[in-house]
Scaffold this motif. Structure first.
Motif, PDB file in Angstrom:
ATOM      1  N   VAL A 279       0.838  -1.198   0.000  1.00 53.98           N
ATOM      2  CA  VAL A 279       0.000   0.000   0.000  1.00 53.98           C
ATOM      3  C   VAL A 279       0.875   1.251   0.000  1.00 53.98           C
ATOM      4  O   VAL A 279       0.659   2.185  -0.784  1.00 53.98           O
ATOM      5  CB  VAL A 279      -0.940  -0.015   1.222  1.00 53.98           C
ATOM      6  CG1 VAL A 279      -1.580   1.352   1.439  1.00 53.98           C
ATOM      7  CG2 VAL A 279      -2.009  -1.088   1.051  1.00 53.98           C
ATOM      8  N   LEU A 280       1.882   1.279   0.859  1.00 54.00           N
ATOM      9  CA  LEU A 280       2.754   2.452   0.938  1.00 54.00           C
ATOM     10  C   LEU A 280       3.485   2.692  -0.377  1.00 54.00           C
ATOM     11  O   LEU A 280       3.577   3.832  -0.848  1.00 54.00           O
ATOM     12  CB  LEU A 280       3.763   2.283   2.076  1.00 54.00           C
ATOM     13  CG  LEU A 280       4.703   3.473   2.310  1.00 54.00           C
ATOM     14  CD1 LEU A 280       3.913   4.723   2.699  1.00 54.00           C
ATOM     15  CD2 LEU A 280       5.728   3.143   3.389  1.00 54.00           C
ATOM     16  N   ASP A 281       3.983   1.636  -1.002  1.00 51.69           N
ATOM     17  CA  ASP A 281       4.702   1.804  -2.267  1.00 51.69           C
ATOM     18  C   ASP A 281       3.771   2.307  -3.370  1.00 51.69           C
ATOM     19  O   ASP A 281       4.182   3.105  -4.223  1.00 51.69           O
ATOM     20  CB  ASP A 281       5.350   0.491  -2.688  1.00 51.69           C
ATOM     21  CG  ASP A 281       6.573   0.145  -1.854  1.00 51.69           C
ATOM     22  OD1 ASP A 281       7.082   1.043  -1.160  1.00 51.69           O
ATOM     23  OD2 ASP A 281       7.008  -1.024  -1.890  1.00 51.69           O
ATOM     24  N   ASN A 282       2.529   1.847  -3.380  1.00 51.37           N
ATOM     25  CA  ASN A 282       1.559   2.349  -4.352  1.00 51.37           C
ATOM     26  C   ASN A 282       1.369   3.854  -4.201  1.00 51.37           C
ATOM     27  O   ASN A 282       1.333   4.587  -5.194  1.00 51.37           O
ATOM     28  CB  ASN A 282       0.215   1.643  -4.172  1.00 51.37           C
ATOM     29  CG  ASN A 282       0.048   0.429  -5.053  1.00 51.37           C
ATOM     30  OD1 ASN A 282      -0.407   0.521  -6.189  1.00 51.37           O
ATOM     31  ND2 ASN A 282       0.436  -0.720  -4.530  1.00 51.37           N
TER      32      ASN A 282
ATOM     33  N   ALA B 145       3.978   9.957   1.265  1.00 54.86           N
ATOM     34  CA  ALA B 145       3.111   8.779   1.206  1.00 54.86           C
ATOM     35  C   ALA B 145       2.676   8.347   2.599  1.00 54.86           C
ATOM     36  O   ALA B 145       1.512   7.974   2.811  1.00 54.86           O
ATOM     37  CB  ALA B 145       3.830   7.641   0.491  1.00 54.86           C
ATOM     38  N   GLU B 146       3.574   8.388   3.555  1.00 53.49           N
ATOM     39  CA  GLU B 146       3.217   8.006   4.926  1.00 53.49           C
ATOM     40  C   GLU B 146       2.146   8.935   5.486  1.00 53.49           C
ATOM     41  O   GLU B 146       1.216   8.490   6.173  1.00 53.49           O
ATOM     42  CB  GLU B 146       4.467   8.024   5.803  1.00 53.49           C
ATOM     43  CG  GLU B 146       5.423   6.873   5.504  1.00 53.49           C
ATOM     44  CD  GLU B 146       6.744   6.993   6.237  1.00 53.49           C
ATOM     45  OE1 GLU B 146       7.032   8.112   6.748  1.00 53.49           O
ATOM     46  OE2 GLU B 146       7.494   6.000   6.295  1.00 53.49           O
TER      47      GLU B 146
ATOM     48  N   GLU C  49      -1.793   7.739   6.340  1.00 52.62           N
ATOM     49  CA  GLU C  49      -2.406   8.016   7.639  1.00 52.62           C
ATOM     50  C   GLU C  49      -3.724   8.763   7.461  1.00 52.62           C
ATOM     51  O   GLU C  49      -4.742   8.423   8.088  1.00 52.62           O
ATOM     52  CB  GLU C  49      -1.440   8.839   8.496  1.00 52.62           C
ATOM     53  CG  GLU C  49      -1.943   9.140   9.894  1.00 52.62           C
ATOM     54  CD  GLU C  49      -1.969   7.913  10.786  1.00 52.62           C
ATOM     55  OE1 GLU C  49      -2.879   7.830  11.637  1.00 52.62           O
ATOM     56  OE2 GLU C  49      -1.093   7.041  10.631  1.00 52.62           O
ATOM     57  N   THR C  50      -3.724   9.776   6.606  1.00 54.32           N
ATOM     58  CA  THR C  50      -4.928  10.571   6.355  1.00 54.32           C
ATOM     59  C   THR C  50      -6.081   9.704   5.870  1.00 54.32           C
ATOM     60  O   THR C  50      -7.239   9.904   6.263  1.00 54.32           O
ATOM     61  CB  THR C  50      -4.633  11.660   5.306  1.00 54.32           C
ATOM     62  OG1 THR C  50      -3.672  12.575   5.838  1.00 54.32           O
ATOM     63  CG2 THR C  50      -5.896  12.428   4.921  1.00 54.32           C
ATOM     64  N   CYS C  51      -5.773   8.736   5.023  1.00 57.53           N
ATOM     65  CA  CYS C  51      -6.806   7.906   4.409  1.00 57.53           C
ATOM     66  C   CYS C  51      -7.159   6.667   5.227  1.00 57.53           C
ATOM     67  O   CYS C  51      -7.911   5.800   4.757  1.00 57.53           O
ATOM     68  CB  CYS C  51      -6.370   7.491   3.003  1.00 57.53           C
ATOM     69  SG  CYS C  51      -6.298   8.866   1.838  1.00 57.53           S
TER      70      CYS C  51
ATOM     71  N   TYR D 276      -2.480  -0.958   7.161  1.00 56.25           N
ATOM     72  CA  TYR D 276      -2.295  -1.833   5.999  1.00 56.25           C
ATOM     73  C   TYR D 276      -1.114  -1.390   5.133  1.00 56.25           C
ATOM     74  O   TYR D 276      -0.957  -1.857   4.005  1.00 56.25           O
ATOM     75  CB  TYR D 276      -3.567  -1.837   5.148  1.00 56.25           C
ATOM     76  CG  TYR D 276      -4.820  -2.008   5.959  1.00 56.25           C
ATOM     77  CD1 TYR D 276      -5.238  -3.260   6.379  1.00 56.25           C
ATOM     78  CD2 TYR D 276      -5.573  -0.894   6.344  1.00 56.25           C
ATOM     79  CE1 TYR D 276      -6.382  -3.413   7.150  1.00 56.25           C
ATOM     80  CE2 TYR D 276      -6.719  -1.038   7.116  1.00 56.25           C
ATOM     81  CZ  TYR D 276      -7.114  -2.298   7.515  1.00 56.25           C
ATOM     82  OH  TYR D 276      -8.244  -2.448   8.287  1.00 56.25           O
ATOM     83  N   ALA D 277      -0.285  -0.506   5.653  1.00 57.04           N
ATOM     84  CA  ALA D 277       0.768   0.113   4.844  1.00 57.04           C
ATOM     85  C   ALA D 277       1.707  -0.906   4.217  1.00 57.04           C
ATOM     86  O   ALA D 277       2.191  -0.713   3.092  1.00 57.04           O
ATOM     87  CB  ALA D 277       1.567   1.104   5.689  1.00 57.04           C
ATOM     88  N   THR D 278       1.977  -2.006   4.909  1.00 55.92           N
ATOM     89  CA  THR D 278       2.914  -2.999   4.382  1.00 55.92           C
ATOM     90  C   THR D 278       2.210  -4.139   3.646  1.00 55.92           C
ATOM     91  O   THR D 278       2.878  -5.017   3.090  1.00 55.92           O
ATOM     92  CB  THR D 278       3.769  -3.588   5.517  1.00 55.92           C
ATOM     93  OG1 THR D 278       2.911  -4.222   6.481  1.00 55.92           O
ATOM     94  CG2 THR D 278       4.583  -2.496   6.201  1.00 55.92           C
TER      95      THR D 278
END
Length: 241
Positions: free
Chosen positions: A93-96, A115-116, A120-122, A127-129
């Protein structure tokens, strides 16, 4: 902020959008509704540079962007989501979201930081990883919004980001859009879920057979006989009474 002047888009003998004009003010939240095939997504495609109109022009922040490449328009600050979400499934998710951020930031470190913040905002930090392909539809819709937000837009075009969501997810998406708008973002939303549109939009534009048939506040739109006949139906109007 965004002006459409008599925009017309044809595909052979089919006129998908016919002489549509629209002014969207800075920090406004505008809804676009209409039946399937009314020309809503085609209009977004023209605005965002995916289609060049046969007639008319698109002006963003004082600059004529008609027919400019989508990535150029994005870098100017006008970004859109897509109805069918297609994240990079094997990436996290973070890389996207970083891919979106890299359109506006010079380094990977800066893109990761942006991106981080957006994740967080969304509401995607837990699920970042996770790989994007493993997300259920509700989270993939949020990821689509996050990727667009990472480009630092001034105007955000949302194309049916609420479609397919359950009531809890729908409420969360409405809250997210409201929060983004409250923070100063100009938002234009295409949506079929009228209950959500009535809660969100300050102004609604109605398309039918490629033409703009009405424009006004949610209350004015519900009271417009042309809109009731073409799209809303009597049951919806009675439910609002």
């Amino acid at each position: 902020m965004l002006t459409l002047e008599n925009v017309t888009k044809r595909f052979g003998g089919l006129t998908a959008v016919r002489a549509v004009s629209l002014d969207v003010r800075e920090r406004e939240l505008v809804g676009i509704i209409g039946p399937n095939g009314a020309g809503k997504t085609t209009l977004f495609n023209v605005v965002s540079g995916y289609y060049r109109p046969e007639e008319g022009r698109v002006v963003f922040a004082g600059s004529d962007v008609t027919g400019r490449a989508p990535h150029d328009i994005c870098r100017l600050g006008l970004t859109r989501t897509f109805q069918i979400v297609k994240p990079f499934g094997n990436l996290s998710v973070l890389d996207n979201v970083m891919i979106g951020a890299l359109t506006r930031t010079p380094t990977v470190r800066a893109a990761r930081s942006d991106a981080e913040r957006v994740v967080e905002t969304c509401g995607l930090a837990p699920y970042a990883t996770a790989r994007a392909r493993a997300l259920p539809i509700g989270l993939r819709k949020r990821l689509e919004v996050a990727r667009a937000l990472a480009t630092r837009p001034r105007v955000l075009l949302l194309d049916e980001v609420m479609a397919g969501l359950n009531p809890t997810e729908l409420g969360g998406m409405v809250d997210l859009i409201r929060r983004l708008h409250a923070e100063g973002l100009t938002v234009i939303v295409i949506e079929h879920i009228m209950a959500a549109m009535m809660r969100l939009a300050q102004r609604i534009v109605v398309l039918h057979h490629g033409e703009k048939i009405a424009e006004g506040t949610p209350a004015q739109i519900v009271a417009d006989r042309r809109v009731v006949d073409a799209y809303l139906g009597e049951e919806f109007v009675l439910a609002q009474a």
